[in-house]
Design a protein around this motif. Structure first.
Motif, PDB file in Angstrom:
ATOM      1  N   THR A  16       0.841  -1.201   0.000  1.00 56.28           N
ATOM      2  CA  THR A  16       0.000   0.000   0.000  1.00 56.28           C
ATOM      3  C   THR A  16       0.870   1.242   0.000  1.00 56.28           C
ATOM      4  OG1 THR A  16      -1.719  -1.144   1.228  1.00 56.28           O
ATOM      5  CG2 THR A  16      -1.765   1.248   1.347  1.00 56.28           C
ATOM      6  N   ILE A  17       0.480   2.206  -0.781  1.00 54.57           N
ATOM      7  CA  ILE A  17       1.223   3.452  -0.865  1.00 54.57           C
ATOM      8  C   ILE A  17       0.261   4.590  -0.513  1.00 54.57           C
ATOM      9  CG2 ILE A  17       0.823   3.838  -3.341  1.00 54.57           C
ATOM     10  CD1 ILE A  17       3.853   4.376  -3.587  1.00 54.57           C
ATOM     11  N   THR A 231      -7.924  21.508   5.658  1.00 53.28           N
ATOM     12  CA  THR A 231      -7.086  20.373   5.260  1.00 53.28           C
ATOM     13  C   THR A 231      -7.141  20.245   3.746  1.00 53.28           C
ATOM     14  OG1 THR A 231      -7.636  19.249   7.309  1.00 53.28           O
ATOM     15  CG2 THR A 231      -6.728  17.874   5.568  1.00 53.28           C
ATOM     16  N   VAL A 232      -5.992  20.281   3.084  1.00 53.15           N
ATOM     17  CA  VAL A 232      -6.018  20.242   1.616  1.00 53.15           C
ATOM     18  C   VAL A 232      -6.381  18.848   1.123  1.00 53.15           C
ATOM     19  CG1 VAL A 232      -4.382  22.156   1.262  1.00 53.15           C
ATOM     20  CG2 VAL A 232      -3.541  19.822   1.280  1.00 53.15           C
ATOM     21  N   ILE A 233      -6.973  18.798  -0.071  1.00 54.96           N
ATOM     22  CA  ILE A 233      -7.411  17.520  -0.657  1.00 54.96           C
ATOM     23  C   ILE A 233      -6.197  16.660  -1.050  1.00 54.96           C
ATOM     24  CG2 ILE A 233      -9.636  18.343  -1.527  1.00 54.96           C
ATOM     25  CD1 ILE A 233      -8.251  18.787  -4.275  1.00 54.96           C
ATOM     26  N   PRO A 234      -6.421  15.346  -1.217  1.00 55.57           N
ATOM     27  CA  PRO A 234      -5.314  14.490  -1.659  1.00 55.57           C
ATOM     28  C   PRO A 234      -4.844  14.892  -3.062  1.00 55.57           C
ATOM     29  CG  PRO A 234      -7.179  13.169  -0.881  1.00 55.57           C
ATOM     30  CD  PRO A 234      -7.667  14.578  -0.957  1.00 55.57           C
ATOM     31  N   ASP A 235      -3.577  14.693  -3.324  1.00 55.85           N
ATOM     32  CA  ASP A 235      -2.995  15.080  -4.609  1.00 55.85           C
ATOM     33  C   ASP A 235      -3.413  14.082  -5.691  1.00 55.85           C
ATOM     34  OD1 ASP A 235      -1.152  15.525  -6.794  1.00 55.85           O
ATOM     35  OD2 ASP A 235      -0.030  16.781  -5.391  1.00 55.85           O
ATOM     36  N   ARG A 236      -4.302  14.526  -6.594  1.00 53.61           N
ATOM     37  CA  ARG A 236      -4.834  13.578  -7.591  1.00 53.61           C
ATOM     38  C   ARG A 236      -3.775  13.211  -8.630  1.00 53.61           C
ATOM     39  NH1 ARG A 236      -7.147  16.713 -12.214  1.00 53.61           N
ATOM     40  NH2 ARG A 236      -6.634  18.853 -11.701  1.00 53.61           N
ATOM     41  N   ILE A 237      -2.777  14.078  -8.818  1.00 54.11           N
ATOM     42  CA  ILE A 237      -1.753  13.763  -9.823  1.00 54.11           C
ATOM     43  C   ILE A 237      -0.724  12.782  -9.239  1.00 54.11           C
ATOM     44  CG2 ILE A 237      -0.034  14.712 -11.417  1.00 54.11           C
ATOM     45  CD1 ILE A 237      -3.005  15.497 -12.034  1.00 54.11           C
ATOM     46  N   GLU A 238      -0.390  12.981  -7.970  1.00 57.26           N
ATOM     47  CA  GLU A 238       0.493  11.987  -7.331  1.00 57.26           C
ATOM     48  C   GLU A 238      -0.220  10.631  -7.315  1.00 57.26           C
ATOM     49  OE1 GLU A 238       0.938  12.020  -3.112  1.00 57.26           O
ATOM     50  OE2 GLU A 238       2.914  11.085  -3.164  1.00 57.26           O
ATOM     51  N   ALA A 239      -1.512  10.642  -6.952  1.00 55.79           N
ATOM     52  CA  ALA A 239      -2.287   9.389  -6.913  1.00 55.79           C
ATOM     53  C   ALA A 239      -2.299   8.749  -8.298  1.00 55.79           C
ATOM     54  CB  ALA A 239      -3.707   9.667  -6.440  1.00 55.79           C
ATOM     55  N   GLY A 240      -2.567   9.559  -9.326  1.00 54.97           N
ATOM     56  CA  GLY A 240      -2.606   9.041 -10.702  1.00 54.97           C
ATOM     57  C   GLY A 240      -1.263   8.447 -11.103  1.00 54.97           C
ATOM     58  N   THR A 241      -0.187   9.085 -10.660  1.00 55.15           N
ATOM     59  CA  THR A 241       1.154   8.578 -10.980  1.00 55.15           C
ATOM     60  C   THR A 241       1.349   7.188 -10.369  1.00 55.15           C
ATOM     61  OG1 THR A 241       1.958  10.853 -10.999  1.00 55.15           O
ATOM     62  CG2 THR A 241       3.638   9.134 -10.815  1.00 55.15           C
ATOM     63  N   PHE A 242       0.845   6.994  -9.146  1.00 48.45           N
ATOM     64  CA  PHE A 242       0.973   5.676  -8.505  1.00 48.45           C
ATOM     65  C   PHE A 242       0.039   4.640  -9.151  1.00 48.45           C
ATOM     66  CE2 PHE A 242       2.459   8.081  -4.503  1.00 48.45           C
ATOM     67  CZ  PHE A 242       3.782   8.021  -4.934  1.00 48.45           C
ATOM     68  N   LEU A 243      -1.119   5.098  -9.654  1.00 47.25           N
ATOM     69  CA  LEU A 243      -1.997   4.156 -10.374  1.00 47.25           C
ATOM     70  C   LEU A 243      -1.256   3.621 -11.602  1.00 47.25           C
ATOM     71  CD1 LEU A 243      -5.484   5.999 -10.399  1.00 47.25           C
ATOM     72  CD2 LEU A 243      -4.740   4.208  -8.863  1.00 47.25           C
ATOM     73  N   LEU A 254      -1.497  -3.386  -6.435  1.00 43.16           N
ATOM     74  CA  LEU A 254      -0.972  -2.373  -5.520  1.00 43.16           C
ATOM     75  C   LEU A 254      -2.154  -1.534  -5.037  1.00 43.16           C
ATOM     76  CD1 LEU A 254       1.835  -1.074  -4.546  1.00 43.16           C
ATOM     77  CD2 LEU A 254       1.495   0.578  -6.387  1.00 43.16           C
ATOM     78  N   ASN A 255      -2.131  -1.191  -3.741  1.00 37.59           N
ATOM     79  CA  ASN A 255      -3.191  -0.326  -3.196  1.00 37.59           C
ATOM     80  C   ASN A 255      -2.691   1.103  -3.089  1.00 37.59           C
ATOM     81  OD1 ASN A 255      -5.574  -1.868  -2.450  1.00 37.59           O
ATOM     82  ND2 ASN A 255      -4.075  -3.075  -1.301  1.00 37.59           N
ATOM     83  N   ILE A 256      -3.508   2.032  -3.541  1.00 38.02           N
ATOM     84  CA  ILE A 256      -3.155   3.445  -3.414  1.00 38.02           C
ATOM     85  C   ILE A 256      -4.186   4.030  -2.445  1.00 38.02           C
ATOM     86  CG2 ILE A 256      -2.919   5.648  -4.640  1.00 38.02           C
ATOM     87  CD1 ILE A 256      -2.304   2.500  -6.505  1.00 38.02           C
ATOM     88  N   ASN A 257      -3.661   4.568  -1.346  1.00 36.24           N
ATOM     89  CA  ASN A 257      -4.504   4.912  -0.211  1.00 36.24           C
ATOM     90  C   ASN A 257      -4.596   6.425  -0.011  1.00 36.24           C
ATOM     91  OD1 ASN A 257      -6.063   3.971   1.773  1.00 36.24           O
ATOM     92  ND2 ASN A 257      -4.404   3.159   3.045  1.00 36.24           N
ATOM     93  N   ARG A 258      -5.621   6.881   0.679  1.00 34.45           N
ATOM     94  CA  ARG A 258      -5.872   8.300   0.945  1.00 34.45           C
ATOM     95  C   ARG A 258      -6.076   9.066  -0.353  1.00 34.45           C
ATOM     96  NH1 ARG A 258      -2.405  10.729   5.846  1.00 34.45           N
ATOM     97  NH2 ARG A 258      -4.391  11.754   6.239  1.00 34.45           N
ATOM     98  N   VAL A 259      -6.983   8.552  -1.194  1.00 36.80           N
ATOM     99  CA  VAL A 259      -7.250   9.196  -2.489  1.00 36.80           C
ATOM    100  C   VAL A 259      -8.714   9.583  -2.605  1.00 36.80           C
ATOM    101  CG1 VAL A 259      -5.474   8.114  -3.901  1.00 36.80           C
ATOM    102  CG2 VAL A 259      -7.572   6.898  -3.493  1.00 36.80           C
ATOM    103  N   ARG A 260      -8.997  10.460  -3.552  1.00 36.87           N
ATOM    104  CA  ARG A 260     -10.377  10.757  -3.941  1.00 36.87           C
ATOM    105  C   ARG A 260     -10.561  10.185  -5.343  1.00 36.87           C
ATOM    106  NH1 ARG A 260     -13.176  15.554  -1.964  1.00 36.87           N
ATOM    107  NH2 ARG A 260     -14.528  15.090  -3.727  1.00 36.87           N
ATOM    108  N   ALA A 261     -11.166   9.001  -5.427  1.00 33.65           N
ATOM    109  CA  ALA A 261     -11.317   8.334  -6.726  1.00 33.65           C
ATOM    110  C   ALA A 261     -12.171   9.179  -7.673  1.00 33.65           C
ATOM    111  CB  ALA A 261     -11.937   6.965  -6.529  1.00 33.65           C
ATOM    112  N   ASP A 262     -13.107   9.973  -7.107  1.00 32.18           N
ATOM    113  CA  ASP A 262     -13.964  10.785  -7.986  1.00 32.18           C
ATOM    114  C   ASP A 262     -13.157  11.851  -8.734  1.00 32.18           C
ATOM    115  OD1 ASP A 262     -13.609  11.876  -5.386  1.00 32.18           O
ATOM    116  OD2 ASP A 262     -15.257  13.279  -5.686  1.00 32.18           O
TER     117      ASP A 262
END
Ligand code: EPU
Length: 422
Positions: A16-17, A231-243, A254-262
């Protein structure tokens, strides 16, 4: 200077990341703390150099800034309107100081952002917006000098440019309009999640903003803003990079955690179209990699379309996927600096104007490569994990501008890489 040595090979990522707070939300939100004399607390600010530059600018303007464990406390009781050239020139996002300074002090001097490797990045729409509110704008000696002869006055302003909407331009106008007299309506506003996050913070400060996240934002001016916590939102580009990292290099999944899938629909769609399985569960996304990754067609566009900030990383995946892929960047048509570096690693790709045509699957081999901008560097890290042998990524500072401890995070899920001083 530092470089990253990535040792590639068969897919090995598992576990998990965790995703950090958003860089592109944090920057304008930190700038917005200048709109009040009161204390503001911003949480989950990522430890990346762009956020650090922003904190340095705030403190050189006279604000008290404290930072610990991702929490930033800013008190901007007395501030100057002159931004420090030495730091501002390092970060284009410092243009978003203009809105808050003009609103709070009625004047601003901001150094013009320098050249940008991802292409021409004008600020005409930012200046148009401030002029429409009643500011006098002069561009002279490398500076934008803004003065408000009377009060800022709200009106209807169209911010649609030749490439669509502007994210930081919308942010600047929204911030300036919070303290203007009357109502401002932004037509053709950017609808990115980071714009919504800034509007949420401004509303917590006492602003009256509706419609953020749509193309039409309405801001009713107020006389004063107060301190707030956000509290700032999760970084969607960092999340996308891990996807994409998962689709390229997960042993199985692989699990990508603390994300907003929407916030990631367009990216998830392409990963699925390439044959990988994506499962969303609350704040977590699991990507199960297929061995038969297929090529895809992508075209960048304003949110909710495919983000230009994910174009380079997705290209790295398409390079090792089967078939012909096309990648069109309509937002930054010159943003293809990663292509020659990927070619050095064995990618078969040709550029035609704003389009890259990728012929896959290529088997990549490690090579010394040069990071040219933030997202291009991330693409090279991803490619390096699947290349045979060692990939040496030079000019690592580009990646540290926007990814919090990317090497540590990837090592934590099984990648092999080492940072070295040059
Ligand atoms: N544009 C104009 N005139 C302007 C402003 C923009 O013509 O006055 C054009 C740009 O040249 C571009 C398009 O409008 O073709 C969109 O640019 P935008 O203004 O939206 O970009 P930005 O707000 O300066 C933010 C992100 C970028 C991201 C873009 C597009 C931040 C700090 N930066 O920049 O992020 O690529 O939106 O989504 O939020 C990155 O993180 O790697 C990055 C470059």
């Amino acid at each position: 200077m530092e470089k990253l040595i990535v040792t590639g090979g068969p897919p090995s990522l598992k576990g998990t990341i965790n995703v950090s707070g958003s860089k592109n939300s944090s920057l304008p939100i930190l700038a917005a703390t200048l709109l009040t004399k009161d204390q503001c607390v911003i949480r989950r600010v990522p430890d990346v150099s762009d956020a650090n530059y922003m904190l340095q600018i705030l403190s050189q303007l006279g604000a008290d800034v404290e930072r610990a464990s991702g929490n930033v406390i800013v008190s901007a009781e007395k501030i100057s309107h002159q931004t420090p050239y030495d730091i501002v020139r390092k970060m284009r996002a410092s243009v978003c100081m203009m809105g808050p300074l003009v609103a709070r002090l009625g004047k601003a001097e901001v150094s013009l952002p320098g050249g940008c490797v991802i292409g021409d990045r004008p600020i005409d729409l930012h200046l148009h917006a401030l002029k429409e509110l009643g500011a006098k704008v002069d561009v002279t000696g490398g500076y934008v000098i803004i003065d408000v002869p009377k009060d800022l006055e709200g009106k209807e302003i169209n911010l649609r440019g030749k490439f669509g909407s502007t994210v930081l331009g919308t942010d600047n106008l929204m911030m300036a309009a919070t303290l203007a007299k009357g109502t401002t309506i932004i037509e053709g506003a950017a609808a990115e999640p980071e714009v919504i996050d800034l509007a949420d913070f401004l509303n917590k400060m006492g602003a009256k903003i509706t419609g953020a996240g749509t193309r039409r934002i309405e801001i009713e001016g107020v006389s004063e803003l107060h301190g707030a916590e956000h509290t700032v939102i999760p970084d969607r580009i960092e999340a996308g990079t891990f996807l994409v990292a998962a689709a390229m290099a997960a042993e199985k999944s692989l699990n990508i955690n603390r994300v907003r899938a929407d916030h990631l629909k367009a990216v998830i769609e392409v990963i699925e179209a390439s044959g990988h399985v994506v499962t969303v569960s609350g704040e977590s996304i699991e990507v199960t990699r297929t061995n038969n990754s297929r090529g895809a067609k992508i075209q960048t566009g304003p949110y909710p379309e495919f983000p230009t900030d994910m174009q380079a990383q997705m290209t790295a995946l398409l390079v090792i996927s089967d078939g012909i892929s096309t990648v069109v960047d309509t937002i930054f048509p010159e943003r293809f600096m990663h292509l020659p570096e990927l070619q050095r690693m064995g990618a078969v790709v040709e550029r035609q104007g704003n389009t890259a045509i990728v012929e896959g699957p290529a088997s990549l081999t490690g090579a010394p490569v040069m990071a040219s901008d933030l997202r291009a560097s991330a693409a090279l890290v991803l490619a390096g994990m699947r290349a045979k042998g060692e990939t040496e990524i030079n000019r690592l500072y580009h990646i540290d501008r926007g990814y919090e401890h990317i090497d540590e995070k990837l090592i934590g899920v099984g990648a092999r890489m080492e940072r070295k001083r040059v």
